[in-house]
Design a protein around this motif. Sequence first.
Motif, PDB file in Angstrom:
ATOM      1  N   LEU A 170       0.859  -1.182   0.000  1.00  0.00           N
ATOM      2  CA  LEU A 170       0.000   0.000   0.000  1.00  0.00           C
ATOM      3  C   LEU A 170       0.895   1.231   0.000  1.00  0.00           C
ATOM      4  O   LEU A 170       1.922   1.263   0.678  1.00  0.00           O
ATOM      5  CB  LEU A 170      -0.924   0.007   1.216  1.00  0.00           C
ATOM      6  CG  LEU A 170      -1.968   1.119   1.278  1.00  0.00           C
ATOM      7  CD1 LEU A 170      -2.996   0.936   0.171  1.00  0.00           C
ATOM      8  CD2 LEU A 170      -2.670   1.132   2.633  1.00  0.00           C
ATOM      9  N   ILE A 171       0.496   2.242  -0.769  1.00  0.00           N
ATOM     10  CA  ILE A 171       1.241   3.497  -0.869  1.00  0.00           C
ATOM     11  C   ILE A 171       0.416   4.591  -0.197  1.00  0.00           C
ATOM     12  O   ILE A 171      -0.764   4.777  -0.525  1.00  0.00           O
ATOM     13  CB  ILE A 171       1.528   3.868  -2.331  1.00  0.00           C
ATOM     14  CG1 ILE A 171       2.252   2.728  -3.040  1.00  0.00           C
ATOM     15  CG2 ILE A 171       2.371   5.138  -2.413  1.00  0.00           C
ATOM     16  CD1 ILE A 171       2.358   2.916  -4.536  1.00  0.00           C
ATOM     17  N   THR A 172       1.011   5.309   0.738  1.00  0.00           N
ATOM     18  CA  THR A 172       0.340   6.399   1.425  1.00  0.00           C
ATOM     19  C   THR A 172       1.228   7.636   1.406  1.00  0.00           C
ATOM     20  O   THR A 172       2.412   7.570   1.032  1.00  0.00           O
ATOM     21  CB  THR A 172       0.007   6.037   2.881  1.00  0.00           C
ATOM     22  OG1 THR A 172       1.238   5.776   3.590  1.00  0.00           O
ATOM     23  CG2 THR A 172      -0.884   4.811   2.945  1.00  0.00           C
ATOM     24  N   GLN A 173       0.665   8.752   1.820  1.00  0.00           N
ATOM     25  CA  GLN A 173       1.445   9.972   1.943  1.00  0.00           C
ATOM     26  C   GLN A 173       2.399   9.876   3.132  1.00  0.00           C
ATOM     27  O   GLN A 173       2.225   9.057   4.029  1.00  0.00           O
ATOM     28  CB  GLN A 173       0.510  11.176   2.101  1.00  0.00           C
ATOM     29  CG  GLN A 173      -0.320  11.453   0.862  1.00  0.00           C
ATOM     30  CD  GLN A 173      -1.303  12.587   1.078  1.00  0.00           C
ATOM     31  OE1 GLN A 173      -1.871  12.730   2.154  1.00  0.00           O
ATOM     32  NE2 GLN A 173      -1.521  13.389   0.043  1.00  0.00           N
ATOM     33  N   LYS A 185      -9.347  -3.108   6.249  1.00  0.00           N
ATOM     34  CA  LYS A 185      -9.357  -4.556   6.062  1.00  0.00           C
ATOM     35  C   LYS A 185      -8.889  -4.953   4.673  1.00  0.00           C
ATOM     36  O   LYS A 185      -8.390  -6.063   4.467  1.00  0.00           O
ATOM     37  CB  LYS A 185     -10.759  -5.111   6.321  1.00  0.00           C
ATOM     38  CG  LYS A 185     -10.805  -6.634   6.416  1.00  0.00           C
ATOM     39  CD  LYS A 185     -12.184  -7.125   6.810  1.00  0.00           C
ATOM     40  CE  LYS A 185     -12.191  -8.652   6.921  1.00  0.00           C
ATOM     41  NZ  LYS A 185     -13.526  -9.161   7.315  1.00  0.00           N
ATOM     42  N   ALA A 186      -9.033  -4.070   3.700  1.00  0.00           N
ATOM     43  CA  ALA A 186      -8.603  -4.393   2.340  1.00  0.00           C
ATOM     44  C   ALA A 186      -7.095  -4.606   2.266  1.00  0.00           C
ATOM     45  O   ALA A 186      -6.611  -5.342   1.394  1.00  0.00           O
ATOM     46  CB  ALA A 186      -9.028  -3.283   1.380  1.00  0.00           C
ATOM     47  N   PHE A 187      -6.329  -3.987   3.177  1.00  0.00           N
ATOM     48  CA  PHE A 187      -4.877  -4.132   3.155  1.00  0.00           C
ATOM     49  C   PHE A 187      -4.435  -5.484   3.692  1.00  0.00           C
ATOM     50  O   PHE A 187      -3.476  -6.082   3.204  1.00  0.00           O
ATOM     51  CB  PHE A 187      -4.245  -2.996   3.962  1.00  0.00           C
ATOM     52  CG  PHE A 187      -2.737  -3.045   4.014  1.00  0.00           C
ATOM     53  CD1 PHE A 187      -1.989  -3.208   2.867  1.00  0.00           C
ATOM     54  CD2 PHE A 187      -2.079  -2.940   5.222  1.00  0.00           C
ATOM     55  CE1 PHE A 187      -0.603  -3.248   2.914  1.00  0.00           C
ATOM     56  CE2 PHE A 187      -0.701  -2.970   5.289  1.00  0.00           C
ATOM     57  CZ  PHE A 187       0.036  -3.128   4.125  1.00  0.00           C
ATOM     58  N   HIS A 188      -5.111  -5.999   4.726  1.00  0.00           N
ATOM     59  CA  HIS A 188      -4.713  -7.273   5.318  1.00  0.00           C
ATOM     60  C   HIS A 188      -5.737  -8.370   5.051  1.00  0.00           C
ATOM     61  O   HIS A 188      -5.811  -9.345   5.800  1.00  0.00           O
ATOM     62  CB  HIS A 188      -4.499  -7.117   6.829  1.00  0.00           C
ATOM     63  CG  HIS A 188      -5.726  -6.705   7.577  1.00  0.00           C
ATOM     64  ND1 HIS A 188      -6.016  -5.393   7.873  1.00  0.00           N
ATOM     65  CD2 HIS A 188      -6.764  -7.422   8.083  1.00  0.00           C
ATOM     66  CE1 HIS A 188      -7.146  -5.322   8.541  1.00  0.00           C
ATOM     67  NE2 HIS A 188      -7.633  -6.555   8.680  1.00  0.00           N
ATOM     68  N   ASN A 189      -6.514  -8.209   3.996  1.00  0.00           N
ATOM     69  CA  ASN A 189      -7.548  -9.198   3.698  1.00  0.00           C
ATOM     70  C   ASN A 189      -6.952 -10.546   3.296  1.00  0.00           C
ATOM     71  O   ASN A 189      -7.567 -11.590   3.504  1.00  0.00           O
ATOM     72  CB  ASN A 189      -8.459  -8.675   2.581  1.00  0.00           C
ATOM     73  CG  ASN A 189      -9.710  -9.518   2.415  1.00  0.00           C
ATOM     74  OD1 ASN A 189     -10.193 -10.124   3.370  1.00  0.00           O
ATOM     75  ND2 ASN A 189     -10.223  -9.571   1.197  1.00  0.00           N
TER      76      ASN A 189
END
Length: 303
Positions: A170-173, A185-189
Amino acid sequence: MISDFKITEFFCLIDDFCTEINQVIDKNALETCSKIVRRRKPKLTQSEIITIMVLFHFSGFRCFKHFYIEYVSKHLSKEFPDLVSYNRFVELKKRCSVPMILFLQMHCLGQCTGISFLDSTTIKVCHYKREKQNKVFKNTAKKGKGTMGWFFGFKLHIIINEKGDIVDFLITQGNIDDRQPLKDKAFHNRVFGKIFADRGYVGKELFEQLFVDGIHLVTKIRKNMKNTLMHIYDKIMLRKRAVIESVNDILKNVCQIEHTRHRSFDNFILNLVAGLIAYSFYPTKPNITLVRDSFIFFVGYRY
């Protein structure tokens, strides 16, 4: 520098995938109201463009322009007979963003084995003192603080298994807290079992939320926290958490996902995605060997 076998292997995999994706898109595409629809195709196909972008991360070149002009145009003219100019290639590669991201998600990510490691690394786009002069990433990149001090850019959050394969990313600021992506939850699903992380992920609310989702977050305690009992297996695995630091080092220094020569946000994303794809094809990755014998776990590095 780059063997013909690798070029053929990459091209065949990507070409088959692009063919399937284009068939699905053409089948489900909406009809345009305009009577005139331009069907002219560029000389370079999507699979050739993606192949060249991925091969750059195997070449050892630090600059993609130098790699394309000095190596691809001179030494790979037989493999790519319809090469275009560098400026035209930069325009064409923006059309390949969707196939590249889908290829990374569907073919390059590893499977969770119940043992995962989590960490974030900084992606600097310029020196933090020149953030107001940067026009390419204006209103997108943010100033944050990591273990090495202040920086201006983004954060790359990755989850890997003990084999060194990237399970999810995942890419964040740059100013986003490291614990924030885990709340989605989509990141560790795709993850289950235990996740080993550093002290930056300590949080009672986050631990309880992940535990409900079937994930056991294991971290070291901070200095101002009371000591708690921990299984010897978890202590050993926390000591081996440096394997994800090795993965970050390869992504930054070998795959070159971080540099300050970007001229658009699209090129930044494409370079990062191409680096992650190239890493998935590396023959050897930092990994940990787990051997079970009489309920005793022996943990060690294997390269």
